[in-house]
Design an enzyme around this catalytic site. Sequence first.
Site, PDB file in Angstrom:
ATOM      1  N   ASP A  17       0.768  -0.988  -0.011  1.00 17.40           N
ATOM      2  CA  ASP A  17      -0.354   0.227   0.287  1.00 17.40           C
ATOM      3  C   ASP A  17       1.416   0.998   0.378  1.00 17.40           C
ATOM      4  O   ASP A  17       0.387   1.947   0.830  1.00 17.40           O
ATOM      5  CB  ASP A  17      -0.405   0.231   0.864  1.00 17.40           C
ATOM      6  CG  ASP A  17      -2.062  -1.694   0.718  1.00 17.40           C
ATOM      7  OD1 ASP A  17      -2.521  -2.210  -0.047  1.00 17.40           O
ATOM      8  OD2 ASP A  17      -1.991  -1.474   2.939  1.00 17.40           O
ATOM      9  N   HIS A  45      -4.395  -2.144  -5.737  1.00 14.48           N
ATOM     10  CA  HIS A  45      -4.297  -0.552  -6.056  1.00 14.48           C
ATOM     11  C   HIS A  45      -4.936   0.406  -5.676  1.00 14.48           C
ATOM     12  O   HIS A  45      -5.941   0.001  -7.330  1.00 14.48           O
ATOM     13  CB  HIS A  45      -2.833  -1.546  -7.115  1.00 14.48           C
ATOM     14  CG  HIS A  45      -2.933  -2.075  -6.691  1.00 14.48           C
ATOM     15  ND1 HIS A  45      -1.275  -3.399  -7.796  1.00 14.48           N
ATOM     16  CD2 HIS A  45      -2.259  -3.226  -5.672  1.00 14.48           C
ATOM     17  CE1 HIS A  45      -0.862  -4.115  -6.766  1.00 14.48           C
ATOM     18  NE2 HIS A  45      -1.042  -3.756  -5.338  1.00 14.48           N
TER      19      HIS A  45
HETATM   20  P1  GDP Z   1      -0.873   0.401  -3.558  1.00 17.40           P
HETATM   21  O1  GDP Z   1      -0.964  -0.935  -2.984  1.00 17.40           O
HETATM   22  O2  GDP Z   1       0.565   0.024  -3.258  1.00 17.40           O
HETATM   23  O3  GDP Z   1      -1.249   0.036  -5.155  1.00 17.40           O
HETATM   24  O4  GDP Z   1      -1.369   1.630  -3.063  1.00 17.40           O
HETATM   25  P2  GDP Z   1      -3.229   1.791  -1.659  1.00 17.40           P
HETATM   26  O5  GDP Z   1      -3.563   2.113  -3.426  1.00 17.40           O
HETATM   27  O6  GDP Z   1      -3.620   0.436  -1.566  1.00 17.40           O
HETATM   28  O7  GDP Z   1      -2.652   2.956  -0.859  1.00 17.40           O
HETATM   29  C1  GDP Z   1      -2.463   3.902  -1.810  1.00 17.40           C
HETATM   30  C2  GDP Z   1      -3.356   5.102  -0.383  1.00 17.40           C
HETATM   31  O8  GDP Z   1      -2.556   6.291  -0.049  1.00 17.40           O
HETATM   32  C3  GDP Z   1      -4.520   5.024  -1.594  1.00 17.40           C
HETATM   33  O9  GDP Z   1      -5.136   4.797  -0.522  1.00 17.40           O
HETATM   34  C4  GDP Z   1      -3.551   5.975  -2.472  1.00 17.40           C
HETATM   35  O10 GDP Z   1      -5.393   7.101  -2.894  1.00 17.40           O
HETATM   36  C5  GDP Z   1      -3.079   6.627  -1.587  1.00 17.40           C
HETATM   37  N1  GDP Z   1      -1.781   7.771  -2.001  1.00 17.40           N
HETATM   38  C6  GDP Z   1      -1.278   7.411  -2.508  1.00 17.40           C
HETATM   39  N2  GDP Z   1      -0.441   8.596  -2.937  1.00 17.40           N
HETATM   40  C7  GDP Z   1      -0.371   9.436  -2.168  1.00 17.40           C
HETATM   41  C8  GDP Z   1       0.187  10.959  -2.216  1.00 17.40           C
HETATM   42  O11 GDP Z   1       0.891  10.981  -2.373  1.00 17.40           O
HETATM   43  N3  GDP Z   1      -0.453  12.284  -1.093  1.00 17.40           N
HETATM   44  C9  GDP Z   1      -1.693  10.878  -0.482  1.00 17.40           C
HETATM   45  N4  GDP Z   1      -2.176  11.468   0.764  1.00 17.40           N
HETATM   46  N5  GDP Z   1      -2.792   9.647  -1.062  1.00 17.40           N
HETATM   47  C10 GDP Z   1      -1.612   9.044  -1.225  1.00 17.40           C
HETATM   48  P1  IMO Z   2      -0.972  -4.774  -1.798  1.00 16.56           P
HETATM   49  O1  IMO Z   2      -0.532  -5.573  -3.399  1.00 16.56           O
HETATM   50  C1  IMO Z   2      -1.320  -4.937   2.399  1.00 16.56           C
HETATM   51  C2  IMO Z   2      -1.020  -9.244   4.539  1.00 16.56           C
HETATM   52  C3  IMO Z   2      -2.002  -9.492   4.680  1.00 16.56           C
HETATM   53  C4  IMO Z   2      -1.610 -10.118   5.917  1.00 16.56           C
HETATM   54  C5  IMO Z   2      -1.350 -11.086   5.329  1.00 16.56           C
HETATM   55  C6  IMO Z   2      -1.374 -12.324   4.368  1.00 16.56           C
HETATM   56  O2  IMO Z   2      -2.393  -3.984  -2.683  1.00 16.56           O
HETATM   57  O3  IMO Z   2       0.179  -3.602  -1.195  1.00 16.56           O
HETATM   58  P2  IMO Z   2      -1.883 -12.559   2.183  1.00 16.56           P
HETATM   59  O4  IMO Z   2      -4.278 -12.827   2.391  1.00 16.56           O
HETATM   60  O5  IMO Z   2      -1.762 -12.337   1.514  1.00 16.56           O
HETATM   61  O6  IMO Z   2      -2.349 -14.419   2.686  1.00 16.56           O
HETATM   62  O7  IMO Z   2      -2.155 -11.688   3.514  1.00 16.56           O
HETATM   63  O8  IMO Z   2      -0.628 -10.267   3.976  1.00 16.56           O
HETATM   64  N1  IMO Z   2      -1.320  -8.501   2.693  1.00 16.56           N
HETATM   65  C7  IMO Z   2      -1.283  -6.692   2.250  1.00 16.56           C
HETATM   66  N2  IMO Z   2      -1.446  -5.590   3.180  1.00 16.56           N
HETATM   67  N3  IMO Z   2      -1.249  -4.405   0.785  1.00 16.56           N
HETATM   68  C8  IMO Z   2      -1.060  -5.984   0.268  1.00 16.56           C
HETATM   69  O9  IMO Z   2      -1.227  -5.487  -0.899  1.00 16.56           O
HETATM   70  C9  IMO Z   2      -1.122  -6.996   0.715  1.00 16.56           C
HETATM   71  N4  IMO Z   2      -1.683  -8.787  -0.136  1.00 16.56           N
HETATM   72  C10 IMO Z   2      -1.333  -9.104   1.589  1.00 16.56           C
HETATM   73  O10 IMO Z   2      -3.444  -8.050   5.191  1.00 16.56           O
HETATM   74  O11 IMO Z   2      -1.247  -9.415   6.565  1.00 16.56           O
HETATM   75 MG    MG Z   3      -2.391  -1.520  -1.347  1.00 18.29          MG
END
Ligand code: GDP
Ligand code: IMO
Ligand code: MG
Length: 470
Positions: A17, A45
């Site tokens: 994330d 994502h």
């Molecule tokens: P990913 O799994 O790595 O693609 O990331 P996620 O989408 O799960 O989580 C990233 C979160 O941070 C999302 O809610 C984005 O909208 C937010 N986000 C990403 N970049 C920024 C930033 O530069 N500033 C702020 N405030 N939020 C961000």
């Molecule tokens: P993205 O791609 C954050 C975490 C789960 C749990 C552990 C195992 O959005 O960064 P699983 O379902 O894979 O067996 O869970 O890994 N986890 C993540 N945490 N971002 C993710 O994906 C995750 N995918 C799995 O919360 O602790």
């Molecule tokens: Mg994510």
Amino acid sequence: MVKKGKSTVLIGLQYGDEGKARVMDTMLKYYDVVARFNGGANAGHTLEVGNIKIALHQIPSGIFYKDKLLYVGNGCVINPKKFLLEIKEVESYGLKLNKRLLISSLATIIQPHHIYLDGLFGGAIGSTNNGIGPAYSDRAMRAEGRQIKNIRMGDYFSDTKKFKQIVKENLLSTIKKHNLKGIIVETEVNSFHQCMLKIKKFLCSDVLFMEKMVSKGKNVFFEGAQSIMLDVVYGCVPYMTSSRTVAAAAYTGGDLSLKYHDKTIGVAKAIMSRVGNGPFISEFGGLKSENYCMEGSGYTHIEKAELKNSNPLELLKSNDLFNVGKALRMLTGEYGATTKRPRRIGMLDLVMLRQNCSLNGVDELHINKFDCLKFFSQTTLPGIPLVVAYELNGKKIDYMPSSEYESRNVKPIIKYLSFIKEDISKIKTYEKLPDNVKKLISFIEKFVNVKIAGIGVGPEREQFIKINKF
Ligand code: GDP
Ligand code: IMO
Ligand code: MG
């Protein structure tokens, strides 16, 4: 500069994330194929473009670029029902996926019994309950005696009758072994089968497809899911996912030879988060925060509840770091994109960042959430906290310990840099950034020994500032 007929790999450098998808979105115009190489519906994502905010799980993040091919590689695990739901959601925005979404015939299918097994055993580590661990275990297990456990996309469609029966037998034996109640096997297997038939049109049977694309001069962008600290080897047993999340995994899970590799892009965020259990050395509030967030896991409205019951600006002033973490979660919207769970919050750990850049040969670093750093100026902390070393058993170490015991006993050594007080979310260029932001950027670059290519100053596509050209 993107070279023709080459591939780029993007990975997350913390616990997931980090904003991988939004970084990718800023670069995809230079690429022809966007490919996933690991994970499945456990990923979330987020993309924010115009009025649309969407969290993708299994579909690669190139949806907004209509001319890009979207490829799901052999290292992924496919949940057919969730795949269909995701396709429907994407198409509801007028973005067509027919003829541009492809799933490798070698990708493993998540069968119904995997999801039940994850429900039974994944809770202790806070898994996303998507059947990820059991599906990867069955992939390695292959079969139990004569009973096939791993079914790949291509296998299923080579003889649907036979493999539908295997899916049924796997479910029946799981029910028997674990004495599960209330499962209507016929209904479950038929519904699984119907979903499989609907995703058949996305099957890519040619294992050389990706090779053929790059040899014609097309560029590939590999999108990592999960992140390095969740890697099944580099993470902390058992608090990890079940796939390899390292950059090199793109060339085992992406159906492409590593001879095409051009560069590795790493993504981090300026205030870290983690979902699920497990050590998190720089967590605000330590174990108290871990337990609190895990308790909140079953409660999908925790975001609203937290906002209703507490004032984050008041919490920020607290001397209890647990409250500071809670306030930062509320102010920066850190709730799971897949599970809606509260994300645990921690300070930027530069020891982790340096180690993961080094182990993965990161060429370009992107750091999101720089806009969120301003909140530290409202805390009682002496500055923006950064972890610069660890102390283990009275000794200073410059690497991350791998065992749970050591990770939980390590003490972070913190350096404070001057506060950033300004709202930087509307700034568009490096030159206009306040001096303290520039100082922080250069401190990080020197510490991790990688140049920062860009910083996120807000979640939207435009809220991204380029720092160094590559
Ligand atoms: P990913 O799994 O790595 O693609 O990331 P996620 O989408 O799960 O989580 C990233 C979160 O941070 C999302 O809610 C984005 O909208 C937010 N986000 C990403 N970049 C920024 C930033 O530069 N500033 C702020 N405030 N939020 C961000
Ligand atoms: P993205 O791609 C954050 C975490 C789960 C749990 C552990 C195992 O959005 O960064 P699983 O379902 O894979 O067996 O869970 O890994 N986890 C993540 N945490 N971002 C993710 O994906 C995750 N995918 C799995 O919360 O602790
Ligand atoms: Mg994510």
